[in-house]
Each structure stands twice: as structure tokens, then as C-alpha cells.
Write an enzyme that holds these catalytic residues in place. Structure first.
Site, PDB file in Angstrom:
ATOM      1  N   ARG A 123      10.978  -7.439   6.519  1.00 40.95           N
ATOM      2  CA  ARG A 123      11.024  -6.078   6.064  1.00 40.95           C
ATOM      3  C   ARG A 123      12.219  -4.797   6.823  1.00 40.95           C
ATOM      4  O   ARG A 123      11.917  -5.707   8.148  1.00 40.95           O
ATOM      5  CB  ARG A 123      10.043  -4.910   5.656  1.00 40.95           C
ATOM      6  CG  ARG A 123       9.466  -3.587   6.179  1.00 40.95           C
ATOM      7  CD  ARG A 123       7.765  -3.628   5.470  1.00 40.95           C
ATOM      8  NE  ARG A 123       7.618  -3.849   6.452  1.00 40.95           N
ATOM      9  CZ  ARG A 123       6.205  -2.626   6.349  1.00 40.95           C
ATOM     10  NH1 ARG A 123       5.680  -2.416   5.158  1.00 40.95           N
ATOM     11  NH2 ARG A 123       5.100  -2.634   7.330  1.00 40.95           N
ATOM     12  N   LYS A 164       0.682  -1.301   0.117  1.00 43.91           N
ATOM     13  CA  LYS A 164       0.111   0.407   0.310  1.00 43.91           C
ATOM     14  C   LYS A 164       0.663   0.949  -0.441  1.00 43.91           C
ATOM     15  O   LYS A 164       0.871   2.301  -0.756  1.00 43.91           O
ATOM     16  CB  LYS A 164      -1.196   0.312   0.843  1.00 43.91           C
ATOM     17  CG  LYS A 164      -1.759  -0.940   1.227  1.00 43.91           C
ATOM     18  CD  LYS A 164      -3.303  -0.961   1.937  1.00 43.91           C
ATOM     19  CE  LYS A 164      -1.946  -0.784   4.522  1.00 43.91           C
ATOM     20  NZ  LYS A 164      -2.366  -2.178   4.184  1.00 43.91           N
ATOM     21  N   ARG A 217     -10.158   0.517   8.936  1.00 43.35           N
ATOM     22  CA  ARG A 217      -9.279  -0.827   9.459  1.00 43.35           C
ATOM     23  C   ARG A 217     -10.910  -1.589   9.996  1.00 43.35           C
ATOM     24  O   ARG A 217     -10.466  -2.861  10.006  1.00 43.35           O
ATOM     25  CB  ARG A 217      -8.214  -0.672  10.496  1.00 43.35           C
ATOM     26  CG  ARG A 217      -6.941  -0.489   9.672  1.00 43.35           C
ATOM     27  CD  ARG A 217      -6.501  -1.883   9.673  1.00 43.35           C
ATOM     28  NE  ARG A 217      -5.031  -1.963   9.869  1.00 43.35           N
ATOM     29  CZ  ARG A 217      -3.160  -1.297  10.051  1.00 43.35           C
ATOM     30  NH1 ARG A 217      -3.676  -0.447   8.944  1.00 43.35           N
ATOM     31  NH2 ARG A 217      -2.906  -1.879  10.093  1.00 43.35           N
ATOM     32  N   ARG A 239      -1.458  -9.489  13.131  1.00 41.08           N
ATOM     33  CA  ARG A 239      -1.710  -8.203  11.847  1.00 41.08           C
ATOM     34  C   ARG A 239      -2.301  -9.161  11.160  1.00 41.08           C
ATOM     35  O   ARG A 239      -3.733  -8.192  10.612  1.00 41.08           O
ATOM     36  CB  ARG A 239      -0.562  -7.705  11.499  1.00 41.08           C
ATOM     37  CG  ARG A 239       0.149  -6.589  12.948  1.00 41.08           C
ATOM     38  CD  ARG A 239       1.372  -6.520  12.246  1.00 41.08           C
ATOM     39  NE  ARG A 239       1.881  -5.351  11.613  1.00 41.08           N
ATOM     40  CZ  ARG A 239       2.771  -5.220  10.610  1.00 41.08           C
ATOM     41  NH1 ARG A 239       3.627  -5.790  10.792  1.00 41.08           N
ATOM     42  NH2 ARG A 239       2.468  -3.964   9.923  1.00 41.08           N
ATOM     43  N   ARG A 283      10.109  -2.553  12.292  1.00 43.77           N
ATOM     44  CA  ARG A 283       9.544  -2.692  12.909  1.00 43.77           C
ATOM     45  C   ARG A 283       9.128  -3.345  14.030  1.00 43.77           C
ATOM     46  O   ARG A 283       9.578  -4.908  14.212  1.00 43.77           O
ATOM     47  CB  ARG A 283       8.719  -2.498  12.092  1.00 43.77           C
ATOM     48  CG  ARG A 283       8.269  -0.932  11.767  1.00 43.77           C
ATOM     49  CD  ARG A 283       6.994  -0.745  10.424  1.00 43.77           C
ATOM     50  NE  ARG A 283       6.125  -1.136  11.194  1.00 43.77           N
ATOM     51  CZ  ARG A 283       4.761  -0.956  10.005  1.00 43.77           C
ATOM     52  NH1 ARG A 283       5.279  -0.468   9.287  1.00 43.77           N
ATOM     53  NH2 ARG A 283       4.005  -1.488  10.992  1.00 43.77           N
TER      54      ARG A 283
HETATM   55  P1  AMP Z   1       0.508   0.309   9.064  1.00 46.34           P
HETATM   56  O1  AMP Z   1       1.933   1.255   9.664  1.00 46.34           O
HETATM   57  O2  AMP Z   1      -0.636   0.871   8.285  1.00 46.34           O
HETATM   58  O3  AMP Z   1       0.699  -1.205   9.644  1.00 46.34           O
HETATM   59  O4  AMP Z   1       0.270   0.579  11.001  1.00 46.34           O
HETATM   60  C1  AMP Z   1       0.899   0.200  12.177  1.00 46.34           C
HETATM   61  C2  AMP Z   1       0.136  -0.066  13.423  1.00 46.34           C
HETATM   62  O5  AMP Z   1      -0.985   1.308  13.612  1.00 46.34           O
HETATM   63  C3  AMP Z   1      -1.009  -1.021  13.353  1.00 46.34           C
HETATM   64  O6  AMP Z   1      -0.617  -2.564  13.898  1.00 46.34           O
HETATM   65  C4  AMP Z   1      -2.055  -0.697  14.627  1.00 46.34           C
HETATM   66  O7  AMP Z   1      -1.568  -0.376  15.648  1.00 46.34           O
HETATM   67  C5  AMP Z   1      -1.894   1.328  13.990  1.00 46.34           C
HETATM   68  N1  AMP Z   1      -3.108   1.785  13.402  1.00 46.34           N
HETATM   69  C6  AMP Z   1      -2.635   2.273  12.168  1.00 46.34           C
HETATM   70  N2  AMP Z   1      -3.761   2.635  11.579  1.00 46.34           N
HETATM   71  C7  AMP Z   1      -4.399   1.968  11.742  1.00 46.34           C
HETATM   72  C8  AMP Z   1      -6.336   1.718  12.176  1.00 46.34           C
HETATM   73  N3  AMP Z   1      -6.590   2.712  10.816  1.00 46.34           N
HETATM   74  N4  AMP Z   1      -7.155   1.800  13.014  1.00 46.34           N
HETATM   75  C9  AMP Z   1      -6.417   1.280  13.742  1.00 46.34           C
HETATM   76  N5  AMP Z   1      -4.705   1.110  14.409  1.00 46.34           N
HETATM   77  C10 AMP Z   1      -3.872   1.053  13.817  1.00 46.34           C
END
Ligand code: AMP
Length: 219
Positions: free
Chosen positions: A130, A16, A91, A174, A163
Site C-alpha cells: 500500500r 474499511k 478498537r 497491528r 505509512r
Molecule cells: P488506522 O489508520 O485505523 O490503521 O490507524 C493507524 C494507527 O492509529 C493505529 O495503528 C493506532 O496506533 C492509531 N489508532 C487509530 N484508531 C485507534 C483507536 N481507535 N484506538 C487506538 N489507536 C488507534
């Protein structure tokens, strides 16, 4: 001025963030990644970061109200006038419904939702290898970029790190959360005629091509 708004759906590691750049450049819109915003808040030690960190490190979702609040503020910033691309939001169904209500309330253009499809096995391979730069957020893979924790970023010289949520147990969590919470958004947007699905295998440019064709704009 015509506004172009997009949502990128797809499991963590579907590409993404990478594909977002193509649309952002093409339409001159703003890339809004809730994950990046939350990580920044954690790094800066803000109140938001303090509330979000424990969920993030465990691969769990941050509570809806927190995330909806930051998106609500962000899309009203002046740089979003031409449009925005949401990456990692919504999400959950609750977030999707809050966003639909916000689009209506603020008279924003209805977002085109692009669903990037990648299977779980491929996601595990991509994410466990990653690595990222703490300074410029560039993304690398141990198998193809010869970059690992402790090295310097080949682009900006920043620190390369993994990360915490790219560890295998967190990735599995996840993916589980994605299927449970985010899968229902696919029929939600399909029913509203907003969904375009794009297979996420192949090279970055192949996926990009499919995506641009899917939204009916030429490269
Ligand atoms: P990402 O970089 O999009 O994988 O987000 C990393 C982490 O941030 C996720 O595993 C969640 O803990 C939190 N996070 C990001 N976006 C959201 C969202 N829309 N709703 C809830 N948690 C989020």
C-alpha cells in the site's frame, strides 16, 4: 431527522476506508477515521500528535482515553447531525463500552456495525504494497497502480509515501493487536444485535454490494 450511524470493523487493510465512502455518500453522513485524525495531528505537530506518534509508528494502539476523547468531541460537531461512520474506532472493549455510553447519553441512533472479514495472509499482501498520497490521502497499491514512493500522486500531484506502520514488522504487530484487542468486539456487538458480517474478498464493488445488502438498503 433520521440519523444513520455506522461502525466499520475489520483488520487494518480490510478496505474499511474504501467502503466507508459508499456509505458516506449514500446516507450523506460524516466519515470519522480516528487513524486519519491522529495522522493529521502528528503532521501538524499538535500535543495530541506528539502523544500519539510513538504508538502509531510501532503499530501499537494509542491509549483509550485519548482516542475516546477525540471521538466524543467529533460526534458532537454539527455536521454529524445526519449521522456518522466510524472507521478504526472502537478498537478495544473499553472503547466500545465508552461509545455505547455516549450513544445513550447523547440520544444518538444505535450504530449498525459492519464487520469486514479478510484473512491475515491477504492483509499482509495488501498492506505491504500500500502507498498513499500525503496530500489527498488517496490509496494505491504497487502491484496494481504502478505507483511507488518518490512518484507524484496521479490524482492531485502530491507526494506518494508509505505509512511507517505499513512496513512488514509493523503490519504483523497491528494484526496481533487486532486479534487480541478488537476480536472481542465481534461477540460484543453480535450479542447486542448490531452486527452484520461481510466477506471482504473480491472487488471493491462486490464487497460494497454485499455490505449494502447486509444493511438492507438497495444500491
Ligand atoms: P488506522 O489508520 O485505523 O490503521 O490507524 C493507524 C494507527 O492509529 C493505529 O495503528 C493506532 O496506533 C492509531 N489508532 C487509530 N484508531 C485507534 C483507536 N481507535 N484506538 C487506538 N489507536 C488507534
Amino acid at each position: 431527522m433520521t440519523q444513520h450511524n455506522f461502525i466499520l470493523l475489520g483488520p487494518p487493510g480490510a478496505g474499511k476506508g474504501t467502503q466507508a465512502e459508499a456509505l458516506v455518500e449514500k446516507f450523506g453522513i460524516v466519515h470519522i477515521s480516528t487513524g486519519d485524525m491522529l495522522r493529521e495531528a502528528v503532521a501538524k505537530g499538535t500535543e495530541l500528535g506528539r502523544q500519539a506518534q510513538q504508538y502509531m509508528d510501532a503499530g501499537k494502539l494509542v491509549p483509550d482515553d485519548l482516542v475516546i476523547g477525540i471521538v466524543r468531541e467529533r460526534v458532537q460537531e454539527p455536521d454529524c447531525k445526519r449521522g456518522f461512520l466510524l472507521d478504526g474506532f472502537p478498537r478495544t472493549l473499553k472503547q466500545a463500552e465508552a461509545l455505547s455510553a455516549l450513544v445513550e447519553e447523547l440520544h444518538l441512533a444505535k450504530p449498525c456495525v459492519i464487520n469486514i472479514i479478510v484473512d491475515d495472509e491477504e492483509i499482509m499482501r495488501r498492506l505491504s504494497g500500500r502507498r498513499m498520497c500525503r496530500q489527498c490521502n488517496a490509496i494505491f497499491h504497487v502491484a496494481s497502480d504502478n505507483v511507488d514512493v518518490g512518484d507524484k500522486c496521479p490524482i492531485c500531484g502530491g507526494e506518494i509515501y508509505q505509512r511507517p506502520d505499513d512496513r512488514k514488522e509493523a503490519i504483523a504487530e497491528r494484526l496481533r493487536v487486532y486479534h487480541e484487542q478488537t476480536d472481542p468486539l465481534i461477540p460484543y456487538y453480535a450479542d447486542r444485535g448490531q452486527l452484520v458480517s461481510v466477506p471482504g474478498e473480491g472487488s471493491i464493488s462486490e464487497v460494497r454490494q454485499r455490505m449494502l445488502q447486509g444493511i438492507k438498503c438497495s444500491d
